[in-house]
Every structure is written in C-alpha cells, then in structure tokens.
Design a protein around this motif. Structure first.
Motif, mmCIF file in Angstrom:
data_model
loop_
_atom_site.group_PDB
_atom_site.id
_atom_site.type_symbol
_atom_site.label_atom_id
_atom_site.label_comp_id
_atom_site.label_asym_id
_atom_site.label_seq_id
_atom_site.Cartn_x
_atom_site.Cartn_y
_atom_site.Cartn_z
ATOM 1 N N SER A 18 0.829 -1.210 0.000
ATOM 2 C CA SER A 18 0.000 0.000 0.000
ATOM 3 C C SER A 18 0.866 1.264 0.000
ATOM 4 C CB SER A 18 -0.895 0.002 1.247
ATOM 5 O OG SER A 18 -0.084 -0.067 2.398
ATOM 6 N N VAL A 20 3.058 4.468 0.061
ATOM 7 C CA VAL A 20 4.331 4.881 -0.522
ATOM 8 C C VAL A 20 5.002 3.687 -1.226
ATOM 9 C CG1 VAL A 20 6.662 5.632 0.114
ATOM 10 C CG2 VAL A 20 4.667 6.763 1.136
ATOM 11 N N ASP A 39 5.367 -7.787 1.871
ATOM 12 C CA ASP A 39 4.583 -7.099 2.908
ATOM 13 C C ASP A 39 4.147 -8.128 3.942
ATOM 14 O OD1 ASP A 39 3.024 -4.112 2.678
ATOM 15 O OD2 ASP A 39 2.231 -5.507 4.178
ATOM 16 N N ILE A 40 3.864 -7.644 5.143
ATOM 17 C CA ILE A 40 3.369 -8.543 6.195
ATOM 18 C C ILE A 40 1.955 -9.011 5.860
ATOM 19 C CG2 ILE A 40 2.369 -6.746 7.701
ATOM 20 C CD1 ILE A 40 3.855 -8.249 10.043
ATOM 21 N N VAL A 63 6.423 -11.036 4.242
ATOM 22 C CA VAL A 63 7.615 -10.856 5.075
ATOM 23 C C VAL A 63 7.227 -10.068 6.315
ATOM 24 C CG1 VAL A 63 8.397 -8.656 4.015
ATOM 25 C CG2 VAL A 63 10.064 -10.177 5.078
ATOM 26 N N ASP A 64 7.831 -10.455 7.417
ATOM 27 C CA ASP A 64 7.796 -9.595 8.605
ATOM 28 C C ASP A 64 9.227 -9.109 8.765
ATOM 29 O OD1 ASP A 64 7.838 -8.375 11.043
ATOM 30 O OD2 ASP A 64 6.680 -9.924 12.074
ATOM 31 N N VAL A 65 9.437 -7.829 8.489
ATOM 32 C CA VAL A 65 10.815 -7.317 8.440
ATOM 33 C C VAL A 65 11.521 -7.393 9.794
ATOM 34 C CG1 VAL A 65 10.420 -5.802 6.441
ATOM 35 C CG2 VAL A 65 10.104 -4.892 8.757
ATOM 36 N N ASN A 91 11.051 0.129 2.919
ATOM 37 C CA ASN A 91 9.941 1.080 3.057
ATOM 38 C C ASN A 91 8.973 0.719 4.185
ATOM 39 O OD1 ASN A 91 7.743 3.013 1.867
ATOM 40 N ND2 ASN A 91 6.779 0.984 1.932
ATOM 41 N N SER A 143 13.395 7.183 4.953
ATOM 42 C CA SER A 143 13.493 7.866 6.237
ATOM 43 C C SER A 143 12.357 8.891 6.321
ATOM 44 C CB SER A 143 14.875 8.522 6.339
ATOM 45 O OG SER A 143 15.037 9.141 7.577
ATOM 46 N N TYR A 157 9.237 7.137 16.722
ATOM 47 C CA TYR A 157 9.281 7.356 15.269
ATOM 48 C C TYR A 157 10.461 8.243 14.881
ATOM 49 C CZ TYR A 157 7.587 8.129 10.505
ATOM 50 O OH TYR A 157 7.477 8.172 9.132
ATOM 51 N N LYS A 161 13.777 6.989 12.757
ATOM 52 C CA LYS A 161 14.177 7.525 11.455
ATOM 53 C C LYS A 161 15.617 8.073 11.511
ATOM 54 C CE LYS A 161 10.521 6.607 8.959
ATOM 55 N NZ LYS A 161 10.596 5.475 7.990
ATOM 56 N N ASN A 188 8.621 14.637 3.637
ATOM 57 C CA ASN A 188 7.738 15.362 4.550
ATOM 58 C C ASN A 188 6.430 14.553 4.614
ATOM 59 O OD1 ASN A 188 6.529 17.446 6.010
ATOM 60 N ND2 ASN A 188 6.501 18.904 4.306
ATOM 61 N N VAL A 190 3.268 12.919 3.415
ATOM 62 C CA VAL A 190 3.051 12.490 2.037
ATOM 63 C C VAL A 190 1.590 12.713 1.640
ATOM 64 C CG1 VAL A 190 3.156 10.521 0.464
ATOM 65 C CG2 VAL A 190 4.875 10.774 2.261
ATOM 66 N N LYS A 192 -1.307 11.531 0.435
ATOM 67 C CA LYS A 192 -2.175 10.395 0.126
ATOM 68 C C LYS A 192 -3.325 10.521 1.104
ATOM 69 C CE LYS A 192 0.017 7.129 2.985
ATOM 70 N NZ LYS A 192 0.132 5.785 3.329
ATOM 71 N N ARG A 194 -5.133 9.005 3.211
ATOM 72 C CA ARG A 194 -5.144 8.580 4.597
ATOM 73 C C ARG A 194 -4.217 9.462 5.445
ATOM 74 N NH1 ARG A 194 -3.304 3.610 6.928
ATOM 75 N NH2 ARG A 194 -2.135 3.231 5.050
ATOM 76 N N THR A 195 -3.086 9.857 4.859
ATOM 77 C CA THR A 195 -2.138 10.662 5.639
ATOM 78 C C THR A 195 -2.665 12.066 5.838
ATOM 79 O OG1 THR A 195 -0.380 9.351 4.749
ATOM 80 C CG2 THR A 195 0.263 11.378 5.827
HETATM 81 N N1 LIG Z 1 2.993 8.775 4.921
HETATM 82 C C1 LIG Z 1 3.828 9.754 5.263
HETATM 83 O O1 LIG Z 1 3.441 10.916 5.445
HETATM 84 C C2 LIG Z 1 5.291 9.456 5.410
HETATM 85 C C3 LIG Z 1 6.212 10.517 5.579
HETATM 86 C C4 LIG Z 1 7.575 10.228 5.706
HETATM 87 C C5 LIG Z 1 7.994 8.908 5.671
HETATM 88 N N2 LIG Z 1 7.085 7.899 5.526
HETATM 89 C C6 LIG Z 1 7.570 6.537 5.529
HETATM 90 O O2 LIG Z 1 7.163 5.875 4.344
HETATM 91 C C7 LIG Z 1 7.028 4.476 4.600
HETATM 92 C C8 LIG Z 1 5.673 3.994 4.115
HETATM 93 O O3 LIG Z 1 4.654 4.731 4.769
HETATM 94 P P1 LIG Z 1 3.136 4.713 4.270
HETATM 95 O O4 LIG Z 1 2.587 6.058 4.568
HETATM 96 O O5 LIG Z 1 3.040 4.190 2.890
HETATM 97 O O6 LIG Z 1 2.510 3.686 5.306
HETATM 98 P P2 LIG Z 1 1.377 2.575 5.082
HETATM 99 O O7 LIG Z 1 0.875 2.250 6.455
HETATM 100 O O8 LIG Z 1 0.397 3.024 4.057
HETATM 101 O O9 LIG Z 1 2.190 1.333 4.490
HETATM 102 C C9 LIG Z 1 3.130 0.637 5.246
HETATM 103 C C10 LIG Z 1 3.185 -0.798 4.742
HETATM 104 O O10 LIG Z 1 4.148 -1.501 5.541
HETATM 105 C C11 LIG Z 1 3.613 -2.773 5.875
HETATM 106 N N3 LIG Z 1 4.225 -3.256 7.102
HETATM 107 C C12 LIG Z 1 4.021 -2.816 8.375
HETATM 108 N N4 LIG Z 1 4.732 -3.540 9.242
HETATM 109 C C13 LIG Z 1 5.417 -4.459 8.514
HETATM 110 C C14 LIG Z 1 6.327 -5.494 8.855
HETATM 111 N N5 LIG Z 1 6.667 -5.751 10.130
HETATM 112 N N6 LIG Z 1 6.868 -6.238 7.863
HETATM 113 C C15 LIG Z 1 6.515 -6.009 6.568
HETATM 114 N N7 LIG Z 1 5.628 -5.056 6.182
HETATM 115 C C16 LIG Z 1 5.097 -4.289 7.160
HETATM 116 C C17 LIG Z 1 2.119 -2.536 6.008
HETATM 117 O O11 LIG Z 1 1.368 -3.755 5.889
HETATM 118 C C18 LIG Z 1 1.846 -1.538 4.898
HETATM 119 O O12 LIG Z 1 1.503 -2.177 3.680
HETATM 120 C C19 LIG Z 1 7.238 4.298 6.104
HETATM 121 O O13 LIG Z 1 8.566 3.893 6.366
HETATM 122 C C20 LIG Z 1 6.985 5.691 6.657
HETATM 123 O O14 LIG Z 1 7.633 5.907 7.882
HETATM 124 C C21 LIG Z 1 5.747 8.149 5.364
#
Ligand SMILES: NC(=O)c1ccc[n+]([C@@H]2O[C@H](COP(=O)([O-])OP(=O)(O)OC[C@H]3O[C@@H](n4cnc5c(N)ncnc54)[C@H](O)[C@@H]3O)[C@@H](O)[C@H]2O)c1
Length: 264
Positions: A18, A20, A39-40, A63-65, A91, A143, A157, A161, A188, A190, A192, A194-195
């Motif tokens: 999902s 980013v 993805d998890i 995967v669970d990272v 990511n 990051s 958080y 980072k 910064n 993002v 989308k 939900r954010t």
């Molecule tokens: N959204 C923002 O505003 C923003 C800003 C800066 C950085 N980021 C970074 O971007 C990255 C993605 O964020 P996003 O907004 O797309 O979040 P999101 O919640 O939409 O997506 C995160 C994905 O990671 C997966 N995930 C969670 N835990 C996991 C695990 N243990 N193992 C494998 N997969 C796992 C989730 O299932 C999900 O699909 C993150 O590292 C976040 O910190 C996001």
C-alpha cells in the motif's frame, strides 16, 4: 513513453502492498523491472502485485521485516525466482500516536523501533550478501524529515528515522568498495488521502504547546505542498539507478524545503 531504466533488474520493495511502497513498486514496474512486493499482509501484497503492469514480472511475498528467518526467506524466494537481486527498498513502516515521552510504554517504543530499525538492519544485511557477491546493488531506505528534526511526542518514530539515517551511512561506507550503494530519502508528510486525514487528526500531529493541522503544515513547507508520491518514487528510482555509482551514504530530503527552512 515509459522509461525502461530497470529492464533486467530485480527490485524488492518492503511494505509495498500500500501507500508509498506501492507507488515505488509501480515506478520500478513501469521501468521494466521484476518487482517483489513484500509485505506482512500477503493478501494485500498479492492484490498489489497483480495490479502492476510492465515488461517485467511482479511477485508477492509475505515478510515480517522484524524477523530474521522471514527476511532470509524473502531474499531466498527472490533469488530462486529471479536472476539476481539488484535493488532493495526498505519502506515498511508503522506510525505512532502522539504521546508525551514519559507516558510512552516500552511496548510502544519497541513496536516502532523494531519495524523501522531492526527491519531496515535485517533486510539490508541479508539482501547485501548476494549484492556483495555480485559486486553491485543499491539499497534505498525510506526515512523522514522526522529523522532530521525532532518531532515531539513521537519519540520512537523520530528516533527510529534518525537511526535509519545512520544505518544508511554505516552500511554505505562498509559496502562501497564492493559496488553496493546505500542511500535514503526523507519525505515530509506524504500526499495520500489517509495521511492527510492523519495529519488533520489532533492525536497524530501534536506540537509543543499546540497542534499542527493541514494548513499549518502547508504554511511551514516552502512549496506549500505535501510530498507527492511521484516525487518519492522518482527520487527512489534515481538513487537506485546504476548511473550514479558515486552517490552513496546520502540522505535526500524530499520535503518541499521543509528541512532547509529555518523559521517555523
Ligand atoms: N505517509 C507519510 O506521510 C510518510 C512521511 C515520511 C515517511 N514515511 C515513511 O514511508 C514508509 C511507508 O509509509 P506509508 O505512509 O506508505 O505507510 P502505510 O501504512 O500506508 O504502508 C506501510 C506498509 O508496511 C507494511 N508493514 C508494516 N509492518 C510491517 C512489517 N513488520 N513487515 C513487513 N511489512 C510491514 C504494512 O502492511 C503496509 O503495507 C514508512 O517507512 C513511513 O515511515 C511516510
């Protein structure tokens, strides 16, 4: 015309089901690469992998990272199905509720640190093994501006980072002479849906003595925009490209000037 800058390359993107990660996976797929959506959430990863179209093949893997064996299985699966492993994008991430540091539970701290720091550490060092053997590879970490500037009430958080920034540099210098580059981007907030909702939520963006809503975030950002998924995925593709062999250990702000700005 679609670029074909990743034809014949294999790219793993963690957390790619999902948000980013999905945008990044789409960019590599458009570039002709074979893309492993890791993805998890396996069902969601399968849905995303099936939705991707390009010259290469898309795969879904669970995967669970945080888990070493799970990360090893992801890399083994990739090497079995594809010729090589050329790019890893770390990511996968989770967010945390705003909470004063003295009230944050150890469980919450550990939950956030484990996914971001342990996850980036494990995926990088395990994926680096075949990359170092083949003497080429690129790792790109996701990051955040929260890794440069302290975000109050999100101790885990922000610290996670910042740790990812340092992992980026340590791995970069260790692996540079064997052709493996490690870089990061720091977005910064993002853009989308939900954010934006989260950013508007009082609980998520709490500042010292107040709160930040979407308007104040936009006012604090010199471009007056949230970071677009397009800027993120193009920046990741740039850092992953083998056309820039001298770029390693860099953390690229993709934040509309947020980090450079000195005033609040
Ligand atoms: N959204 C923002 O505003 C923003 C800003 C800066 C950085 N980021 C970074 O971007 C990255 C993605 O964020 P996003 O907004 O797309 O979040 P999101 O919640 O939409 O997506 C995160 C994905 O990671 C997966 N995930 C969670 N835990 C996991 C695990 N243990 N193992 C494998 N997969 C796992 C989730 O299932 C999900 O699909 C993150 O590292 C976040 O910190 C996001």
């Amino acid at each position: 015309m679609e670029p074909s800058d990743f034809l014949g390359k294999t790219i793993i993107v963690t957390g790619a089901a999902s948000g980013v990660g999905k945008a990044i996976a789409t960019r590599f797929m458009n570039g002709g690469g074979d893309v492993v959506v890791a993805d998890i959430d396996l069902n969601h990863a399968k849905e995303t992998a099936e939705s991707l179209n390009g010259a290469g093949t898309s795969y879904a893997v669970q995967v669970d990272v945080r888990d070493e064996q799970s990360v090893k299985s992801m890399v083994e699966y990739t090497l079995k199905n594809c010729d090589s492993l050329d790019v890893l994008v770390n990511n996968a991430g989770i967010f945390q509720k705003s909470i004063p540091s003295i009230e944050q539970s150890l469980e919450e701290w550990t939950r956030v640190m484990d996914v971001h720091v342990q996850g980036t550490y494990l995926c990088s060092k395990i994926a680096a093994v075949p990359m170092l053997e083949q003497k080429q590879g690129a790792i790109v970490n996701i990051s955040s501006n929260a890794g440069f500037a302290a975000f109050p009430y999100r101790t885990g958080y922000s610290t996670a980072k910042a740790a990812i920034n340092m992992l980026t540099k340590v791995f970069a210098i260790e692996w540079a002479s064997d052709g493996v580059r490690v870089n990061a981007i720091a977005p910064n907030f993002v853009e989308k849906d939900r954010t934006i909702d989260r950013a508007l939520g009082e609980e998520t963006v709490r500042t010292i003595g107040g709160g930040a809503d979407l308007d104040s975030i936009l006012a604090r950002t010199p471009t007056h925009r949230l970071t677009s998924l397009g800027s993120i995925s193009e920046s990741v593709a740039f850092l992953a490209s083998d056309k820039i062999p001298d770029v390693t250990g860099a953390i690229l702000p993709v934040d509309g000037g947020w980090t450079a700005y000195g005033y609040y």
